[in-house]
Each structure stands twice: as C-alpha cells, then as structure tokens.
Design a protein around this motif. Structure first.
Motif, PDB file in Angstrom:
ATOM      1  N   MET A 186      32.700  30.372  43.122  1.00 55.90           N
ATOM      2  CA  MET A 186      34.297  30.528  42.873  1.00 55.90           C
ATOM      3  C   MET A 186      34.325  32.024  43.714  1.00 55.90           C
ATOM      4  O   MET A 186      33.700  32.977  43.713  1.00 55.90           O
ATOM      5  N   ILE A 187      35.364  32.198  44.467  1.00 54.87           N
ATOM      6  CA  ILE A 187      35.815  33.509  45.158  1.00 54.87           C
ATOM      7  C   ILE A 187      37.452  33.881  44.869  1.00 54.87           C
ATOM      8  O   ILE A 187      38.103  32.853  44.784  1.00 54.87           O
ATOM      9  N   LEU A 188      37.678  34.993  44.905  1.00 57.59           N
ATOM     10  CA  LEU A 188      39.028  35.605  44.706  1.00 57.59           C
ATOM     11  C   LEU A 188      39.347  35.562  46.239  1.00 57.59           C
ATOM     12  O   LEU A 188      38.871  36.247  46.909  1.00 57.59           O
ATOM     13  N   THR A 189      40.659  35.525  46.493  1.00 62.12           N
ATOM     14  CA  THR A 189      41.263  35.635  47.488  1.00 62.12           C
ATOM     15  C   THR A 189      42.123  36.685  47.746  1.00 62.12           C
ATOM     16  O   THR A 189      42.571  37.483  46.670  1.00 62.12           O
ATOM     17  N   PRO A 190      42.393  37.288  49.055  1.00 63.44           N
ATOM     18  CA  PRO A 190      43.109  38.442  49.136  1.00 63.44           C
ATOM     19  C   PRO A 190      44.764  38.312  48.424  1.00 63.44           C
ATOM     20  O   PRO A 190      45.401  39.022  47.860  1.00 63.44           O
ATOM     21  N   THR A 191      45.295  37.017  48.405  1.00 65.41           N
ATOM     22  CA  THR A 191      46.650  36.782  47.836  1.00 65.41           C
ATOM     23  C   THR A 191      46.184  37.073  46.314  1.00 65.41           C
ATOM     24  O   THR A 191      47.094  37.485  45.590  1.00 65.41           O
ATOM     25  N   TYR A 192      45.430  36.752  45.706  1.00 61.08           N
ATOM     26  CA  TYR A 192      44.703  36.922  44.162  1.00 61.08           C
ATOM     27  C   TYR A 192      44.888  38.581  44.047  1.00 61.08           C
ATOM     28  O   TYR A 192      45.669  38.744  43.226  1.00 61.08           O
ATOM     29  N   HIS A 193      44.386  39.252  44.914  1.00 61.18           N
ATOM     30  CA  HIS A 193      44.480  40.587  44.846  1.00 61.18           C
ATOM     31  C   HIS A 193      45.775  41.105  44.692  1.00 61.18           C
ATOM     32  O   HIS A 193      45.964  42.096  44.054  1.00 61.18           O
ATOM     33  N   ALA A 194      46.504  40.590  45.753  1.00 54.44           N
ATOM     34  CA  ALA A 194      47.982  41.004  45.606  1.00 54.44           C
ATOM     35  C   ALA A 194      48.863  41.076  44.425  1.00 54.44           C
ATOM     36  O   ALA A 194      49.512  41.874  43.811  1.00 54.44           O
ATOM     37  N   PHE A 195      48.479  39.664  43.887  1.00 50.73           N
ATOM     38  CA  PHE A 195      49.097  39.308  42.447  1.00 50.73           C
ATOM     39  C   PHE A 195      48.687  40.287  41.460  1.00 50.73           C
ATOM     40  O   PHE A 195      49.283  40.689  40.645  1.00 50.73           O
ATOM     41  N   ARG A 196      47.451  40.575  41.511  1.00 48.56           N
ATOM     42  CA  ARG A 196      46.698  41.374  40.633  1.00 48.56           C
ATOM     43  C   ARG A 196      47.428  42.792  40.645  1.00 48.56           C
ATOM     44  O   ARG A 196      47.763  43.661  39.575  1.00 48.56           O
ATOM     45  N   MET A 197      47.713  43.429  41.849  1.00 44.91           N
ATOM     46  CA  MET A 197      48.028  44.530  42.135  1.00 44.91           C
ATOM     47  C   MET A 197      49.689  44.720  41.525  1.00 44.91           C
ATOM     48  O   MET A 197      49.913  45.743  41.082  1.00 44.91           O
ATOM     49  N   TYR A 198      50.350  43.669  41.660  1.00 46.18           N
ATOM     50  CA  TYR A 198      51.797  43.671  41.139  1.00 46.18           C
ATOM     51  C   TYR A 198      51.854  43.390  39.693  1.00 46.18           C
ATOM     52  O   TYR A 198      52.979  43.368  39.248  1.00 46.18           O
ATOM     53  N   VAL A 199      50.901  43.302  38.878  1.00 46.16           N
ATOM     54  CA  VAL A 199      51.162  42.899  37.600  1.00 46.16           C
ATOM     55  C   VAL A 199      52.118  43.702  36.875  1.00 46.16           C
ATOM     56  O   VAL A 199      53.139  43.363  36.022  1.00 46.16           O
ATOM     57  N   PRO A 200      51.947  45.017  37.101  1.00 51.90           N
ATOM     58  CA  PRO A 200      52.979  46.109  36.642  1.00 51.90           C
ATOM     59  C   PRO A 200      54.504  45.821  36.698  1.00 51.90           C
ATOM     60  O   PRO A 200      55.471  46.207  35.928  1.00 51.90           O
ATOM     61  N   PHE A 201      54.726  44.985  37.542  1.00 50.03           N
ATOM     62  CA  PHE A 201      56.241  44.557  37.801  1.00 50.03           C
ATOM     63  C   PHE A 201      56.791  43.358  36.963  1.00 50.03           C
ATOM     64  O   PHE A 201      57.933  43.085  37.083  1.00 50.03           O
ATOM     65  N   GLN A 202      55.816  42.845  36.389  1.00 47.44           N
ATOM     66  CA  GLN A 202      56.370  41.790  35.408  1.00 47.44           C
ATOM     67  C   GLN A 202      57.055  42.196  34.224  1.00 47.44           C
ATOM     68  O   GLN A 202      56.548  43.159  33.599  1.00 47.44           O
TER      69      GLN A 202
END
Length: 514
Positions: free
Chosen positions: A383-399
């Motif tokens: 399994m690998i994490l994509t750059p899109t995954y990292h963008a989602f992870r960075m934006y978690v505080p906006f939820q």
C-alpha cells in the motif's frame, strides 16, 4: 530518509531567497464568523469499480493480509488518519444496476453478476450492506447509500431502507437480524438514483423529478431514523437540472447532487496522462479545476432563487481528476497514478468548497482507493499513500471549522500565453480547537511567492503547520519509493510586526496562525 532530506533542503533553500519573491497580501477577518465548513465536504466515495473495493480495501476474513471483518488493516489505519467523515456507496453508475438482496446472507451463496459498467468483470457480491456498514463503523464515518432507480423499483428501495433502519419485528427487520445485525443502522443520506442524465437512465430533468417525487414518497423510515434525501442533479455546464429539481421537488429533498471532473485536455476521448505531462497540461489542469468555482456559483444562484430559505444543499458528490488509465491496465478499472499536481488540485477545490460552505454541505472525491484521484494505491499486500491523501490529511482541521473571510491583494497570475490562473489561493477558518487555520496554494510550478498574513482582531506572531511540495510537477509515490512526496514541517515567525509566509512553487501549506 534520502527523500525527506532532499525535501527539507528544498524548502529551506526556497525560503532563504524569500526577499526576491513577489509579495501577496492575505487578510483574515477573525472577528467575522462565516458558515461552518461541514465535515462532509471531505467525504469519500467507494464504488464497485476495478480494485477500488475488492483487493484495494476488501480482502475477506480468510485473507493472509491482516484485516478486520474482511477490510484491510493497513488501509483502515490510513483512512482513520484522514478522519473520514462520510463514505458514499455502492456507486456511481454501479448503483443503478445494484440489487441489494444480492449482497446479503452467506457470502458463498450470493449470486455472481457481471459489472457491465466497469470492465465487464464478475461481481460476486461479497461486499454488501452488512460489509459496507462494518466499514463505516470501523472508520467512524457517516453513510451515504445510493438507491437503484435505473433498474430497480420503488418497492426495492423501500424494502432496502426498511431492512437498514427498522427496529420492528417485520419480516425484513428479522431477516437483518438473521444475517447478523440486531439493531438497525443509522442511515445518514439516501440518494434516489445517480446521474439520471446519463448512465442512470438518460432522462430529462422533468421526467426524473416526477420519478423522484414518486420514489421518495415510498421510502419510509421510523420518524427518528429518516435519512437526508438526495436528488441526482446535473454536471459540468448543465445546470438546468438544479433549476428544475429545486423548482419541482418541494418535499423529501435535502440536497441536489452535482458532478464535475477535472480533465487536463477538456476532452473525454484523450484526457491526458497522469505523469510525464508538460507544463501546458499543468496549467490547463489548474484552469479547468478552478472552473469549479464558477459552476458552483451558477448552481447556487438558481438555488437561491428557487429555495431562498436554503433548505437544500448542493452536494458535489463526484469530483476529482480524470486522466487516461495507466498503460497496461484494464480501461474499465480507471486506475491512474497520483502526483503532486493532484494534491494541488485537491487543495484548490477544498478552498473553493469552503467559499461556498453555506450551500456546499457535502462533496465526495472520486474515489477512495485505486480508482481515479485516489487516497491510496495498493498492489496485493502493498500500500502507498498518494499526494492527494496528504492534502486531505493536512486539511483535517477544517472539518466542522467556522469559515473566516479572506481578502487577497496583489495576487499575481500564473500563465502561458493568453491562459492564466491566480497564483495564490487561500482559505481560513477557526477550528474546533479555537485556533485560526490558514490554507495557501501556489499554482505556479516555477516561481515561489511571499505571502504577508494579517489577522484583523488579533496579532499574527507565528505560523506552524505543514508544507507539501516537490521538485517535479509530476512527482509521485511508487511502491519502490513510497515517500517521495509527503509533507514536511513548516513554520514562519513574524518580524517587525509582519508575518510573512514563504510559499514555494507548486505547493500547499496548511498552518495555524497564532
């Protein structure tokens, strides 16, 4: 480790020459609260398509790949880090050929069908209603179930909802208990059909509106278990669906869906490659994805006219990049690589959705694993994490954060010839933890930029967060180099009363401003 060091050196070297950058001013009005950014703006989508569910997520309880109730532990762990708020299932186009009774009972006795939409492969129905709700519960996510209007019936939809939500002693509720689930599930959202203009039936909006009203009248639940109902809306520039549906449907409707995919060439026949592209397709991708803002504005304008009380949300329940499939893969599986470009696209869309948080109350990126703009790519047990995954992870505080007005001055343009886009995109919000968060995107793949940050109502002394960038426009993670693209720590300190964020080329920064 080598890649991490290279990224850190890159970030430091870019920051060091900050005095030579162009300068943009971003002002956050921390005293003026805007709409709450619904956590479901960060929703996910899992369709029975290619290896998006089977292998990518579901391996079955007997698999040697570590799993919980058949779902891969590595994928579950990664998705939990995203705080996945909601999952849409079973489609997509697949939903309008899915018959829910095929997916209950002993798995070895379930019928095998042909997935005519996606690759013509066998669908063994191993993942059905119980398995999907297991996934949602393991993730702590809300559920969005798409009903079959295309090849199903009102009775079938009604019985499915009863099976999921009834706490009675009805035959269907007892069947659910027999199949292993005593208490009913919480059904958060239920859509009647999908893409009724296309794979869901090639309908006109007027015809669909009649079918919707009829179907919704028969999809009944206990009073305290009623889901939010979603109507299948339009796509791209076809906003007439939003107009017709919000005019003609006045009951049992909480949202109208809207679909828009970012295609570098703008042509479905030859979309463009996921990697190895030239700068003109970086720019066209930026321009085409930023068209989302204008499309949402057109839909919202119609909704404000037809639904001034703002009872109905605009649910962008399919969005993301769509490229030509990777060479050598099944064209019906929609498997594509995922690069830094995709992370920038994701961040730009997040910022757009935040700007329209009053109406945009849910979005679902397509899709979660191994399909289109995926969070995760798998290969058997890897399994690998994509750059899109990292963008989602960075934006978690906006939820579920409270959006804050942002004003951008002196914004530059990035372009080639007569085609250009704004260089900087910004969004701000006050998180549930009380902190002010700022997201910044630099669309220019060549030039860094200084961004002066002002927060009215409070001083801005420092910023701490994460930076995502890379040396190449198409930098991506592979099974051989799974961490080639990932975030690095970011910080900025005020000097002389001024906080300046030094934004590298082709980058995303999410930071808390204190």
């Amino acid at each position: 480790m080598k890649h991490t060091i290279q990224r850190t050196i890159l970030a430091i070297s870019l920051a060091a020459c900050g005095t030579a950058f162009a300068q943009v001013s971003v002002t956050i009005d921390a005293a003026k609260a805007g709409p709450v950014i619904n956590k479901n703006i960060y929703g996910q989508f899992a369709e029975h398509l290619g290896t998006g569910i089977y292998e990518g997520m579901w391996v079955g309880p007997e698999s040697p790949i570590p799993n919980t109730k058949g779902w891969r532990n590595d994928v579950l762990g990664a998705l939990k880090e995203l705080h996945v708020p909601l999952v849409r299932w079973p489609g997509g186009c697949f939903a309008d050929e899915y018959h829910w009774k095929d997916g209950i009972g002993p798995r070895d006795k379930r019928p095998v069908k042909v997935n005519t939409n996606w690759g013509g492969v066998e669908e063994n129905n191993a993942v059905g209603t119980h398995e999907f709700f297991d996934l949602a519960e393991l993730l702590g996510a809300e559920v969005y179930v798409n009903g079959n209007l295309g090849t199903g019936t009102n009775q079938e939809m009604s019985e499915w909802v009863e099976y999921m939500t009834s706490d009675s002693k009805s035959t269907l509720a007892e069947l659910r208990r027999k199949n292993g689930r005593d208490k009913p599930w919480k059904l958060d959202y239920f859509a009647i059909g999908n893409e009724a203009w296309g794979c869901g039936g090639n309908m006109t909006p007027e015809h669909y509106a009649n079918l919707y009203r009829n179907a919704a009248a028969f999809v009944r639940t206990p009073p305290n278990a009623k889901p939010k109902f979603i109507a299948s809306g339009g796509h791209d520039n076809d906003i007439r669906w939003t107009d017709v549906l919000t005019k003609q449907i006045k009951q049992n409707i909480d949202g109208v869906s809207f679909h828009y995919y970012t295609i570098p060439t703008g042509k479905w026949e030859v979309k463009g490659a996921a990697t190895g592209f030239k700068e003109d397709q970086w720019l066209s991708t930026m321009k085409n994805t930023m068209a989302m803002d204008g499309l949402i504005r057109k839909n919202v304008k119609l909704m404000d006219k037809n639904d001034p009380a703002k009872k109905v949300g605009l649910f962008v329940d399919e969005w993301g990049t769509w490229y030509d499939v990777e060479p050598g893969t099944n064209t019906g599986f929609l498997y594509q690589q995922n690069s830094l470009r995709d992370a920038v696209v994701a961040a730009l869309n997040f910022n757009i959705f935040h700007d329209h948080a009053e109406r945009v109350r849910m979005t679902n990126i397509a899709q979660m694993v191994n399909v289109l703009q995926a969070m995760i790519l798998t290969d058997k047990n890897r399994m690998i994490l994509t750059p899109t995954y990292h963008a989602f992870r960075m934006y978690v505080p906006f939820q579920d954060a409270t959006s804050l007005p942002v004003a951008i001055k002196n914004n530059g343009k990035y372009g080639i010839g007569k085609t250009s886009v704004p260089q900087v995109s910004a969004s701000a919000a006050r998180g549930k933890d009380g902190k002010v968060y700022l997201a910044l995107v630099n669309t220019d793949p060549n030039k860094p930029v200084d961004v002066t940050v002002n927060v009215s109502g409070m001083g801005a002394g420092k910023a701490t967060g994460q930076l995502l960038t890379a040396a190449a426009m198409d930098a991506h993670n592979t099974f051989a180099a799974p961490e080639a693209v990932k975030p690095v720590p970011f910080s900025a300190q005020a000097s002389g009363g001024k906080l300046t964020v030094q934004l590298p080329a082709k980058s995303v920064v999410v930071t808390a401003v204190e």
